[in-house]
Design a protein around this motif. Structure first.
Motif, short mmCIF file in Angstrom:
data_model
loop_
_atom_site.label_atom_id
_atom_site.label_comp_id
_atom_site.label_asym_id
_atom_site.label_seq_id
_atom_site.Cartn_x
_atom_site.Cartn_y
_atom_site.Cartn_z
N MET A 1 0.84 -1.21 0.00
CA MET A 1 0.00 0.00 0.00
C MET A 1 0.86 1.25 0.00
O MET A 1 0.64 2.17 -0.77
N LEU B 1 2.25 1.60 -3.25
CA LEU B 1 1.32 2.23 -4.19
C LEU B 1 1.37 3.74 -4.07
O LEU B 1 1.38 4.47 -5.06
N PHE B 2 1.42 4.19 -2.83
CA PHE B 2 1.44 5.62 -2.61
C PHE B 2 2.68 6.25 -3.22
O PHE B 2 2.61 7.28 -3.87
N ILE C 1 2.46 6.58 -6.80
CA ILE C 1 1.65 7.73 -7.19
C ILE C 1 2.46 9.01 -7.12
O ILE C 1 2.44 9.83 -8.03
N VAL D 1 3.44 11.66 6.35
CA VAL D 1 3.14 10.27 6.02
C VAL D 1 4.32 9.38 6.36
O VAL D 1 4.16 8.31 6.97
N PHE E 1 4.20 6.31 8.95
CA PHE E 1 4.48 4.96 8.45
C PHE E 1 5.68 4.36 9.18
O PHE E 1 5.68 3.18 9.54
N LEU F 1 4.75 3.44 12.71
CA LEU F 1 3.87 2.26 12.72
C LEU F 1 4.69 1.00 12.45
O LEU F 1 4.56 0.00 13.17
#
Lengths: 649, 305, 198
Positions: free
Chosen positions: B1, B4-5, B8, B46, B50, B53
């Motif tokens: 995920m 993916l970011f 982008i 972000v 991340f 986490l």
């Protein structure tokens, strides 16, 4: 004939005829089934007339799941239509109806009942109460919501669905531009559901303020209860604004007033303002209970107390206040100028601060923890990264100059789905999985549950990340088609694939419910997750009186105290328990509301007046009725407790 | 995920051909700059989240710990929580400054164009078309715009029906066109070119095709175009205009004169009904001049492709 | 049912206390409801289209009568609650009855007022101003109407059952409602009528 024409669908298609048949067959099947198995009495006694918060919670839950699939089918149809350029699967009118109902169903008839379901089931248990403050009002809330949802959904086959977007901006939503009855359904059904929600708000505030177990001060409430309290305060202050807006919209459409019309002084901007004065707090009504669920789940499965309890509470209070001060950011482009936009731009971005506090507190709840990756925890851990991306893009949207480029585009659509899906939907699924054993006495299968969680998370990313790109490339939202030359095709195909993955995830959840109902062990005890709060201190499933003895608590983690610190939750002996009696009036009154709503939608004035009198008759009946509830004797309590595996405490 | 970011982000920064990030005018440039500043700032947030986490999930998994490890009870810490508040507050202050400055920039005459008289164009929408009136040139077009480069443009927006939103991504962000007031959008084109424009706000059945073309041409060429229109196009009449307002898509049309003469914008008319009557009804026609050139119109419409 | 005799009867049980708290919260929602109507009224006040403005149609006499009637009824419901606390059922019922009669008189004048507005060309469909005026007044009037029916129901219950924990609780809550309607009227009087007449 003219009389009957209004009930016809303006744009019938084979899909709609098929749905009519399917709805008819389902109704017949349900009626036949209930009759054949002689379940009418059971349904009436145990469900339709119940005032038990747990059963009402479960009914909310079932309705929410049904609506999730209705809204999900809408979503799949939209993504299919847009999957390739120039698609002709749906025409413009159908597409418009579908995105309109998708929005309303998902927000008002799926997410709202879902959070209210969990609040209903969990809050009284978490605070050690027998029920909510006004059990019968609670039943009325549910049935109003339920019949409103049904009323809204029949628009699909009777008269046509609303087609002016879930925001229903005037003058588009006025009679001139939306001549069929669809938007009447919007105005009336949401009004009826909103009444129910307002009652829920009052009910839960009183419940939480007045019915907490001895020793549970406000700052010793579990975080989900805190979030429920703040949410309900927002409900009480936000919903009346919607009530007025909808009333004005109804009058414009049915009685020819000029609140939002183009002529005679009407002001379309007033609707937009009123709608979002309610609409933005509504977002927080959905997200705060979700935050509460994450707080419970993360703390439980990190095997640690919640980090920064006080700042968690403070941040929610700040968010609730700010939620009323940012509505203009939904229309920065309405021409109010740089000064007003600057103010609302700053307040909007400021909300990121308390939200950030929550994210960091959750992260630090993991710190020095002992993380067990159960399904609810998996949802929570998938929530943090995806929601962060949704959240930071919200800050980007809050910069009003740049918002001129994002507004009304797929970028915005990507943003709010990436906030609402991980924020609200993941939380609902986490909460559902987490509290499922408490509701039904068995656990959902973990393996299937985790598969579903991963599929839903991956599906969400694949479906919505591409929209950031196509949005920045100029794809406006709510377009039913686009040409190949735009180059949007690739991104929309990706979104379609993502939507497919999401759909598989949701189907897996249904399968999991079926599978676990059949195969899961019923021998799970009261506390299968090794949790920390009061709801896990009573049996699974919960007896109707919740706790045989009212618990006494001295922290926000009362059960954990009992398990680890030798705190004694249940002192004293069984006492007779007073319970509220069942009543069929909420169901009947809401059914009459349904008739009233239908009559209003189709301008059947005599029927409207008759049903309105019926509603008053129910109110008068309630006022004159003397009902002191009933008592459960000590003997019955002893029997129940023995049957459920030994007395607690 | 996260992969993916980052993909982008790479796409966003790598290929600059997304319309919004490929500005052709000062306002769109400002907005693209704001977008990129906010992306980079938010990327920092972000990454922090991340990383934290990932660290927590790797380090504190139950499987990595001994069975008898009992996590400690930790209340919040004033220091940590001040950091959670402090750093976001600094970020928000920074972004607020950027936001407020850019708000005033996009809401005024584009930078570098302040000394000239802007070209005023009235852009009014009807289901599902755009009517562009050039009072200065005394001409009107439907569904396409000619604009001179290197000149400030002041779009006066309003609607003959539902709320719409005038949007030319490469020149700048959108603004609403509404029935009861005129909004102003400041734009300018730095370079010649053909740009895509549309109504961005959902307005009913024909919304998807509610688009228009923008031709930005050097000033001299713009003057030539105006002259050509004046020679070839027929005048817009009130009856003709009423026909144009009927719901539908018209393609591109050109007229001399503007509808503002007989159907003025709702500018100074807050709350009054007078100017609105014409938009949606047919009842108020008698006090206006009747034009008698019905038959010619259809044949002499100047079609532009 | 445990009755706490250290409290006035209407606060006598836990359920009674919750009812009263719940009603206060409901009044909070009502404040938002009327607040929204007032905000909309101020927004639309001058948008009169081709219809009359407030100054054109407001008549001071009925407004003064209405204000007098409603303010007095707020006073009499206060007296009723006072009598209720003293346990004087008959006095209480008298004042309660007077309150409802005053409410009915208020409503009659308001209905006259509405006929007047329609008569002078400010109907529901005339303009945004006339619509919001009639809606705001009408919402208040509908509340009064509902209050009359509700109050009548309570009077009948007291006659039948006397002053019990339940009937006193209902009466007290009704008085809160009635006072609230009075407060709303004061806002209507000041910010709709006086402002419009000035």
């Amino acid at each position: 004939m003219e009389f009957f024409e209004r009930f016809a669908i303006p744009h019938p298609s084979p899909a709609i005829y098929a749905s009519m048949v399917a709805i008819g067959l389902t109704v017949i099947a349900i009626i036949a089934g209930l009759t054949y198995f002689k379940k009418w009495g059971y349904i009436w006694r145990e469900w339709l007339t119940t005032v038990d918060h747990k059963r009402i919670g479960i009914m909310y839950l079932i309705s929410a799941l049904l609506m999730l699939f209705r809204g999900g089918v809408d979503a799949i149809m939209m993504r299919s239509q847009l999957a390739v350029p120039g698609n002709t699967l749906l025409d413009a009118q159908h597409y418009n109806e579908i995105f309109t109902t998708h929005g309303i169903v998902m927000i008002l008839f799926m997410a709202m009942p879902f959070i209210i379901a969990l609040m209903n089931f969990v809050v009284p248990l978490q605070i050690g109460a027998r029920d909510v403050a006004f059990p019968r009002l609670n039943a009325l809330s549910f049935w109003l919501f339920f019949f409103a949802a049904m009323l809204f959904n029949i628009s699909f086959v009777v008269g046509g669905s609303p087609d002016a977007g879930w925001t229903s901006y005037f003058p588009l939503a006025g009679n001139e531009h939306s001549p069929h009855v669809g938007t009447n359904y919007y105005m009336i059904a949401i009004q009826i559901a909103g009444l129910g929600t307002l009652m829920t708000g009052i009910n839960f505030i009183v419940t939480i303020l007045k019915m907490r177990a001895p020793g549970m001060t406000l700052m010793k409430m579990p975080m989900f209860t805190w979030s429920a309290l703040i949410t309900n305060v927002i409900i009480v202050f936000a919903f009346p604004v919607l009530t007025i807006a909808l009333a004005m919209g109804t009058m414009d459409r049915l009685f020819g007033t000029h609140f939002f019309s183009i002529d005679n002084g009407g002001m379309d901007m007033l609707w937009a303002n009123l709608f979002w004065v309610w609409g933005h707090p509504e977002v927080y009504i959905l997200i705060l209970p979700a935050f509460g669920i994450y707080s419970e789940v993360i703390s439980t499965f990190a095997r640690r107390n919640l980090y920064g309890y006080k700042s968690m509470v403070a941040s929610m209070v700040i968010i609730s206040l700010f939620s009323f001060l940012v509505w203009v950011h939904h229309f920065f482009t309405m021409g109010q100028g740089a000064f007003v936009n600057s103010i609302f731009s700053v307040t909007t971005m400021a909300i990121a601060v308390p939200t950030g506090i929550k994210i960091f507190n959750w992260l630090f709840t993991l710190w020095k923890g002992k993380i067990v990756m159960t399904t609810p925890m998996l949802y929570s851990m998938l929530f943090i990264p995806i929601f962060t991306i949704g959240g930071v893009t919200g800050v980007m949207l809050g910069m009003s100059a740049a918002d001129y480029q994002y507004h009304n585009t797929m970028f915005l659509v990507a943003h709010f789905h990436l906030v609402i899906i991980p924020g609200v939907v993941f939380a609902m699924l986490a909460g559902l999985t987490y509290w499922w054993p408490k509701m039904f006495g068995f656990m959902l299968n973990e393996r299937i549950g985790k598969w579903a969680a991963w599929l839903i998370a991956v599906g969400t990313c694949v479906a919505f990340f591409p929209m950031f790109i196509s949005g920045l490339d100029g794809q406006a939202r709510r377009m039913y088609t686009y040409s190949e030359a735009t180059g949007f095709g690739f991104w929309n195909m990706l979104s379609f694939i993502g939507a497919g993955i999401l759909a598989i995830g949701f189907v897996l959840i249904v399968y999991n419910i079926y599978y676990s109902t059949r195969y899961a062990t019923r021998d799970i005890g009261a506390d299968p997750w090794d949790a920390r709060t009061l709801e896990w201190a009573t049996h699974s499933p919960v007896p109707e009186y919740n706790f045989a003895i009212t618990p006494e608590v001295n922290s926000s983690e009362a059960l954990w105290d009992e398990k680890k610190k030798g705190h004694k939750l249940f002192k004293g002996s069984y006492q007779e328990i007073h319970m509220p009696s069942k009543s069929g009036v909420p169901f009947i009154m809401s059914a009459i509301f349904f008739v009233f709503g239908f009559a209003m939608i189709f301008s059947l004035w005599i029927l409207a007046i008759v049903s309105l009198l019926g509603i008053f008759a129910c109110l008068i009946h309630r006022s004159f009725e003397q009902d002191h509830g009933y008592h459960i004797s000590v003997k019955e309590i002893e029997e129940t407790e023995a049957k459920m595996g030994g007395a607690k405490g | 995920m996260s992969f993916l970011f980052f993909t982008i982000i790479t796409v966003l920064t790598g290929c600059g051909n997304l319309l919004v990030l490929d500005p052709k005018g000062p306002q769109a440039q400002t907005q693209a700059d704001v977008i990129m500043i906010s992306i980079w700032t938010m990327l920092f947030v972000v990454i922090v989240v991340f990383a934290l986490l990932a660290y927590m999930l790797i380090k504190y998994r139950a499987s990595k710990q001994s069975d008898d490890y009992e996590p400690p009870h930790i209340e919040g810490s004033k220091v940590m929580e001040s950091i959670f508040v402090g750093i976001p507050v600094i970020i928000i202050i920074f972004l607020s400054i950027v936001s407020v400055k850019s708000n005033y920039a996009v809401e005024s005459t584009p930078e570098g164009y302040e000394d000239q008289e802007p070209l005023v164009i009235y852009a009014s929408s009807s289901n599902w078309k755009w009517h562009f009136s050039y009072p200065e040139q005394d001409i009107e077009t439907v569904n396409y715009l000619y604009i001179p480069t290197d000149r400030a443009l002041e779009f006066k927006l309003y609607s003959h029906g539902p709320i719409t939103s005038f949007w030319v991504p490469q020149l700048g962000g959108q603004k609403y066109a509404m029935a009861d007031m005129v909004t102003t959008l400041h734009l300018a084109a730095d370079v010649p070119g053909e740009f895509f424009g549309r109504n961005a706000n959902f307005s009913g059945k024909g919304f998807a095709h509610n688009t228009f073309n923008v031709n930005a041409v050097p000033p001299a060429e713009f003057e030539e175009w105006v002259d050509e229109v004046k020679e070839t196009a027929s005048p817009i009449t009130e009856d003709r205009f009423q026909e144009l307002l009927e719901p539908g898509h018209l393609g591109q049309l050109t007229f001399t004169g503007t509808h503002l003469e007989f159907s003025p914008a709702p500018e100074h008319n807050h709350g009054g009904s007078q100017s609105h009557d014409k938009h949606d009804g047919h009842e108020n026609h008698d006090h206006h001049e009747k034009h008698e050139d019905h038959e010619e119109e259809e044949s002499s419409d100047h079609h532009h492709h | 049912m445990k009755i706490d005799h250290s409290q006035p009867l209407e606060y006598g049980t836990e359920q009674n206390k919750m009812n009263i708290l719940g009603f206060w919260i409901f009044l909070g929602a009502e404040i938002m409801l009327f607040g929204t109507l007032f905000a909309s009224y101020f927004t639309l006040e001058n948008r009169i289209g081709s219809g009359p403005s407030g100054a054109d149609i407001f008549e001071i006499t009925p407004i003064i009568i209405e204000t007098f009637l409603l303010l007095t009824s707020s006073f009499t419901i206060g007296l009723a609650i006072h009598a209720m606390r003293l346990g004087r059922q008959k006095a209480m019922l008298t004042f309660f009855g007077i309150t409802l009669v005053l409410g009915l008189a208020f409503l009659s004048v308001e209905i006259y007022e509405f006929f007047h507005y329609v008569h002078v060309g400010a109907g529901l469909q005339t303009s945004a101003f006339s619509a919001i005026l009639l809606t705001t007044l009408g919402t208040h009037g509908a509340h009064v109407t509902f209050g009359l029916l509700w109050g009548l129901g309570i009077i009948l219950q007291i006659k039948k059952r006397g002053l019990t924990v339940e009937t006193t609780n209902k009466s007290f809550i009704f008085s809160l409602y009635w006072h609230f309607l009075d407060v709303v009227w004061i806002f209507i009087f000041s910010f709709i009528y006086l402002k419009g007449l000035m």
